[in-house]
Design an enzyme around this catalytic site. Structure first.
Site: not given
Ligand code: ATP
Ligand code: MG
Length: 434
Positions: A212, A221
């Site tokens: 991402r 992140h």
């Molecule tokens: P956040 O709101 O914290 O940016 P998200 O809701 O965008 O996260 P999701 O699409 O729900 O992320 O992704 C599922 C899981 O993947 C998250 O709960 C998190 O544990 C992990 N995750 C998502 N983006 C990241 C990132 N950039 N770095 C590390 N872990 C991530």
């Protein structure tokens, strides 16, 4: 066969052993020299009294630079002065790889080194046992997830990481040139794991990289992380999914405490098994709680880093480290989430651990017409998703699933301040090397 600092026991006393490691410390006191040799499991002390060893060995030890790799053969002798209870009197010593000086950063020095310096010289940083042990716990965590899901009839899958369309919104996609066509690095296995729900492979999971392009510099992140994804069909409600994650996280944490005890001690982390069942808060309730604590947020808005943290503090007051937040506004959730008809909400959940989201999931929209409606509402180009939509047109059971960030879970379990501590070579906006 080589011995190491862990395998030498009283049975080896007065016998000859060969050990190999990094010269952590060399002390020359004239008549006697000491070499502290570090290996994966700890240190051994090489004691070299001038009178008992050859001049060549003496010469080699006195001119040895710190962090050189050395192989030593010698006799194990009991010693009350050494913590391990023994020392080795060398009869042969080979410098296998001398270390240059000065070192880019210290290994045993107590001085605080900046995170950037540590990551620039990660091969050095990882020589510290407390840093290395984090990766033993991470590896154990992955194995335990595997074990739990295999026991629950899940099939491990591997979905493409080079894809033609994103599932989690376009803004965080990394673009790559794919033989002249535009492709992206996969943000999640979402579309593929859902397609499999139409096949009879009704419980699948994947542990793999997700990419991402996160523009924000935060402690949680990174632009490449390990996602633990699961999807299950024939569910009655999203509670079936939540029960699976709760069972899995409880299993992982309790087994890490047991099987990872040695590494945890090295890291200096005391892992606590969260209170279960994990409390379930509605999104509305969660917003009300942080508003009540003076936090500025409107219904419909994302809790954000600060809101999540505050909620974590509030939940901790009752000893709750893990808790669910359910029924988010459908507007805030991706197209594949099922709407809760007659309300602005959705069949979705987040799992938060000590004030930080570690997982998101929910029940998916499996009804073809409703899915198309939802995709149109979100402004998606249907033609880019034809391969996905088709799998809903010929018999698709109700299903739900989750994505859980493995590093966020390990970070919170170990009480580390930054997700990067759990990644060997982190990737973020400012870091592509090493
Ligand atoms: P956040 O709101 O914290 O940016 P998200 O809701 O965008 O996260 P999701 O699409 O729900 O992320 O992704 C599922 C899981 O993947 C998250 O709960 C998190 O544990 C992990 N995750 C998502 N983006 C990241 C990132 N950039 N770095 C590390 N872990 C991530
Ligand atoms: Mg999320």
């Amino acid at each position: 066969m080589l011995h190491d600092s862990r395998s030498i026991t009283v049975n080896d006393y007065e016998k000859e052993v060969t050990v190999e490691g990094w010269a952590q410390e060399v002390r020359n006191l004239g008549g006697i020299s000491f070499l502290i040799l570090r290996d994966r499991y700890g240190v051994v002390q090489i004691t070299a009294p001038k009178k008992k060893i050859t001049p060549e060995i003496m010469q080699a030890i006195t001119s040895l630079s710190r962090e050189s790799v050395v192989r030593v053969t010698g006799t194990v002798r009991a010693s009350a002065q050494v913590k391990s209870g023994y020392e080795i009197i060398p009869s042969a010593l080979i410098v296998q790889s001398p270390s240059a000086t000065p070192l880019p950063m210290g290994v045993v020095d107590k001085v605080d080194v900046e995170m950037d310096t540590r990551f620039n010289h990660r091969y050095m940083d990882l020589r510290k046992p407390e840093v290395r042990s984090i990766f033993e716990i991470k590896s154990l965590t992955m194995r335990l997830i595997d074990e739990y899901l295999a026991d629950n009839a899940f099939v491990e899958i591997f979905t493409p990481k080079l894809v033609a369309s994103g599932a989690e919104g376009g803004s965080t996609l990394f673009k790559v040139d794919y033989f002249g066509k535009v492709a992206y690095l996969a943000q999640s296995p979402q579309l593929y794991k859902q397609m499999l729900m139409s096949t009879g492979l009704d419980r699948v999971f994947e542990i793999g990289p997700a990419f991402r392009a996160e523009p924000s510099d935060t402690a949680r992140h990174v632009s490449e992380f390990i996602s633990f994804d699961g999807e299950m069909a024939h569910i009655d409600s999203q509670e079936d999914v939540m029960a699976m994650i709760e069972g899995c996280t409880q299993f992982v944490i309790s087994e890490v405490k047991e099987r990872g005890a040695r590494a945890l001690e090295m890291i200096g982390s005391e892992v606590v098994l969260p209170k279960a069942p994990y409390p379930i808060l509605s999104y509305e309730k969660a917003v009300g709680m942080v508003q009540g604590a003076g936090f500025k947020i409107e219904l419909g808005e994302d809790l954000g880093t600060e809101g999540e943290k505050l909620l974590g503090d509030l939940m901790a007051q009752d000893g709750n480290e893990m808790y669910w937040i359910v029924e988010y506004p459908e507007e805030a959730k991706p197209f594949y989430i099922m709407e809760k008809d007659g309300t602005p909400y959705s069949y979705s959940f987040d799992l938060d651990y000590r004030g930080q989201e570690i997982s998101s999931g929910g029940q998916r929209e499996h009804r073809y017409d409703r899915l198309v409606q939802r995709m149109e509402k979100k402004g998606l180009e249907l033609s880019s998703f034809e391969f996905y939509l088709n799998s809903f047109a010929y018999g698709m059971p109700a299903h739900g699933g989750w994505g859980l960030g493995v590093e966020r879970m390990v970070q919170k379990m170990l009480g580390l301040p930054n997700i990067r501590e759990t990644i060997l070579f982190p990737r973020d906006r400012n870091r592509l090397v090493p």
